[in-house]
Design a protein around this motif. Structure first.
Motif, PDB file in Angstrom:
ATOM      1  N   ASP A  73       0.792  -1.225   0.000  1.00  0.00           N
ATOM      2  CA  ASP A  73       0.000   0.000   0.000  1.00  0.00           C
ATOM      3  C   ASP A  73       0.825   1.277   0.000  1.00  0.00           C
ATOM      4  O   ASP A  73       0.321   2.331  -0.365  1.00  0.00           O
ATOM      5  CB  ASP A  73      -0.941   0.018   1.204  1.00  0.00           C
ATOM      6  CG  ASP A  73      -2.051  -1.001   1.086  1.00  0.00           C
ATOM      7  OD1 ASP A  73      -2.373  -1.389  -0.051  1.00  0.00           O
ATOM      8  OD2 ASP A  73      -2.603  -1.394   2.121  1.00  0.00           O
ATOM      9  N   GLU A  74       2.058   1.229   0.402  1.00  0.00           N
ATOM     10  CA  GLU A  74       2.866   2.443   0.527  1.00  0.00           C
ATOM     11  C   GLU A  74       2.955   3.201  -0.797  1.00  0.00           C
ATOM     12  O   GLU A  74       2.948   4.419  -0.818  1.00  0.00           O
ATOM     13  CB  GLU A  74       4.264   2.097   1.043  1.00  0.00           C
ATOM     14  CG  GLU A  74       5.099   3.295   1.397  1.00  0.00           C
ATOM     15  CD  GLU A  74       4.550   4.131   2.542  1.00  0.00           C
ATOM     16  OE1 GLU A  74       4.813   5.348   2.548  1.00  0.00           O
ATOM     17  OE2 GLU A  74       3.862   3.595   3.423  1.00  0.00           O
ATOM     18  N   ASP A  75       2.994   2.499  -1.913  1.00  0.00           N
ATOM     19  CA  ASP A  75       3.075   3.155  -3.217  1.00  0.00           C
ATOM     20  C   ASP A  75       1.818   3.936  -3.570  1.00  0.00           C
ATOM     21  O   ASP A  75       1.860   4.866  -4.370  1.00  0.00           O
ATOM     22  CB  ASP A  75       3.343   2.122  -4.320  1.00  0.00           C
ATOM     23  CG  ASP A  75       4.714   1.498  -4.203  1.00  0.00           C
ATOM     24  OD1 ASP A  75       5.608   2.136  -3.610  1.00  0.00           O
ATOM     25  OD2 ASP A  75       4.886   0.377  -4.704  1.00  0.00           O
ATOM     26  N   ASP A  76       0.679   3.568  -2.975  1.00  0.00           N
ATOM     27  CA  ASP A  76      -0.587   4.224  -3.287  1.00  0.00           C
ATOM     28  C   ASP A  76      -0.813   5.503  -2.494  1.00  0.00           C
ATOM     29  O   ASP A  76      -1.664   6.305  -2.860  1.00  0.00           O
ATOM     30  CB  ASP A  76      -1.756   3.269  -3.030  1.00  0.00           C
ATOM     31  CG  ASP A  76      -1.733   2.079  -3.977  1.00  0.00           C
ATOM     32  OD1 ASP A  76      -1.180   2.207  -5.079  1.00  0.00           O
ATOM     33  OD2 ASP A  76      -2.262   1.019  -3.601  1.00  0.00           O
ATOM     34  N   PHE A  77      -0.080   5.689  -1.411  1.00  0.00           N
ATOM     35  CA  PHE A  77      -0.275   6.870  -0.581  1.00  0.00           C
ATOM     36  C   PHE A  77       0.387   8.090  -1.206  1.00  0.00           C
ATOM     37  O   PHE A  77       1.437   8.005  -1.830  1.00  0.00           O
ATOM     38  CB  PHE A  77       0.311   6.666   0.821  1.00  0.00           C
ATOM     39  CG  PHE A  77      -0.503   5.761   1.691  1.00  0.00           C
ATOM     40  CD1 PHE A  77      -1.770   6.127   2.105  1.00  0.00           C
ATOM     41  CD2 PHE A  77       0.002   4.542   2.107  1.00  0.00           C
ATOM     42  CE1 PHE A  77      -2.528   5.298   2.916  1.00  0.00           C
ATOM     43  CE2 PHE A  77      -0.738   3.712   2.912  1.00  0.00           C
ATOM     44  CZ  PHE A  77      -2.004   4.087   3.316  1.00  0.00           C
ATOM     45  N   LEU A  78      -0.244   9.228  -1.020  1.00  0.00           N
ATOM     46  CA  LEU A  78       0.331  10.492  -1.450  1.00  0.00           C
ATOM     47  C   LEU A  78       1.285  11.002  -0.377  1.00  0.00           C
ATOM     48  O   LEU A  78       1.238  10.560   0.770  1.00  0.00           O
ATOM     49  CB  LEU A  78      -0.785  11.505  -1.686  1.00  0.00           C
ATOM     50  CG  LEU A  78      -1.808  11.109  -2.758  1.00  0.00           C
ATOM     51  CD1 LEU A  78      -2.939  12.118  -2.805  1.00  0.00           C
ATOM     52  CD2 LEU A  78      -1.148  10.971  -4.114  1.00  0.00           C
ATOM     53  N   GLY A  79       2.126  11.939  -0.737  1.00  0.00           N
ATOM     54  CA  GLY A  79       3.109  12.450   0.204  1.00  0.00           C
ATOM     55  C   GLY A  79       2.514  13.103   1.430  1.00  0.00           C
ATOM     56  O   GLY A  79       3.128  13.133   2.487  1.00  0.00           O
ATOM     57  N   GLY A 132      -2.364   9.115   7.886  1.00  0.00           N
ATOM     58  CA  GLY A 132      -3.108   8.174   8.719  1.00  0.00           C
ATOM     59  C   GLY A 132      -2.610   6.746   8.649  1.00  0.00           C
ATOM     60  O   GLY A 132      -2.495   6.177   7.578  1.00  0.00           O
ATOM     61  N   PHE A 133      -2.300   6.187   9.780  1.00  0.00           N
ATOM     62  CA  PHE A 133      -1.950   4.768   9.942  1.00  0.00           C
ATOM     63  C   PHE A 133      -0.766   4.346   9.076  1.00  0.00           C
ATOM     64  O   PHE A 133      -0.732   3.231   8.579  1.00  0.00           O
ATOM     65  CB  PHE A 133      -3.167   3.876   9.645  1.00  0.00           C
ATOM     66  CG  PHE A 133      -4.326   4.173  10.535  1.00  0.00           C
ATOM     67  CD1 PHE A 133      -4.311   3.786  11.864  1.00  0.00           C
ATOM     68  CD2 PHE A 133      -5.416   4.859  10.050  1.00  0.00           C
ATOM     69  CE1 PHE A 133      -5.380   4.057  12.694  1.00  0.00           C
ATOM     70  CE2 PHE A 133      -6.493   5.141  10.883  1.00  0.00           C
ATOM     71  CZ  PHE A 133      -6.470   4.746  12.193  1.00  0.00           C
ATOM     72  N   ARG A 134       0.196   5.233   8.889  1.00  0.00           N
ATOM     73  CA  ARG A 134       1.390   4.887   8.123  1.00  0.00           C
ATOM     74  C   ARG A 134       2.575   4.769   9.072  1.00  0.00           C
ATOM     75  O   ARG A 134       2.722   5.556  10.006  1.00  0.00           O
ATOM     76  CB  ARG A 134       1.693   5.968   7.086  1.00  0.00           C
ATOM     77  CG  ARG A 134       0.673   5.956   5.968  1.00  0.00           C
ATOM     78  CD  ARG A 134       0.943   7.020   4.974  1.00  0.00           C
ATOM     79  NE  ARG A 134       2.169   6.733   4.221  1.00  0.00           N
ATOM     80  CZ  ARG A 134       2.725   7.627   3.428  1.00  0.00           C
ATOM     81  NH1 ARG A 134       2.210   8.818   3.282  1.00  0.00           N
ATOM     82  NH2 ARG A 134       3.820   7.322   2.779  1.00  0.00           N
ATOM     83  N   PRO A 135       3.444   3.806   8.813  1.00  0.00           N
ATOM     84  CA  PRO A 135       4.619   3.653   9.680  1.00  0.00           C
ATOM     85  C   PRO A 135       5.512   4.898   9.592  1.00  0.00           C
ATOM     86  O   PRO A 135       5.745   5.427   8.512  1.00  0.00           O
ATOM     87  CB  PRO A 135       5.347   2.438   9.107  1.00  0.00           C
ATOM     88  CG  PRO A 135       4.478   1.856   8.063  1.00  0.00           C
ATOM     89  CD  PRO A 135       3.377   2.813   7.770  1.00  0.00           C
ATOM     90  N   GLY A 136       5.945   5.357  10.724  1.00  0.00           N
ATOM     91  CA  GLY A 136       6.851   6.501  10.756  1.00  0.00           C
ATOM     92  C   GLY A 136       6.156   7.849  10.633  1.00  0.00           C
ATOM     93  O   GLY A 136       6.806   8.878  10.588  1.00  0.00           O
TER      94      GLY A 136
END
Length: 50
Positions: A18-24, A28-32
């Motif tokens: 999923d990390e590739d789908d997130f915008l910069g 929410g709920f992202r590591p780091g």
């Protein structure tokens, strides 16, 4: 105990996908990234001179 290892493995696997789908600016709920990081970014965006 084994269940915790499986859960952690699934979380790591899904995060990698999923990390590739997130915008910069997604926080929410992202590591780091935390709600404090989101508030800091919002504060900088609001107070930044245009």
């Amino acid at each position: 105990m084994e269940d915790k290892f499986v859960q952690r493995a699934v979380v790591e696997w899904l995060n990698a996908i999923d990390e590739d789908d997130f915008l910069g600016f997604s926080y929410g709920f992202r590591p780091g990234r935390s709600q404090h990081d989101a508030m800091d970014a919002l504060s900088m965006a609001i107070t930044r001179p245009r």
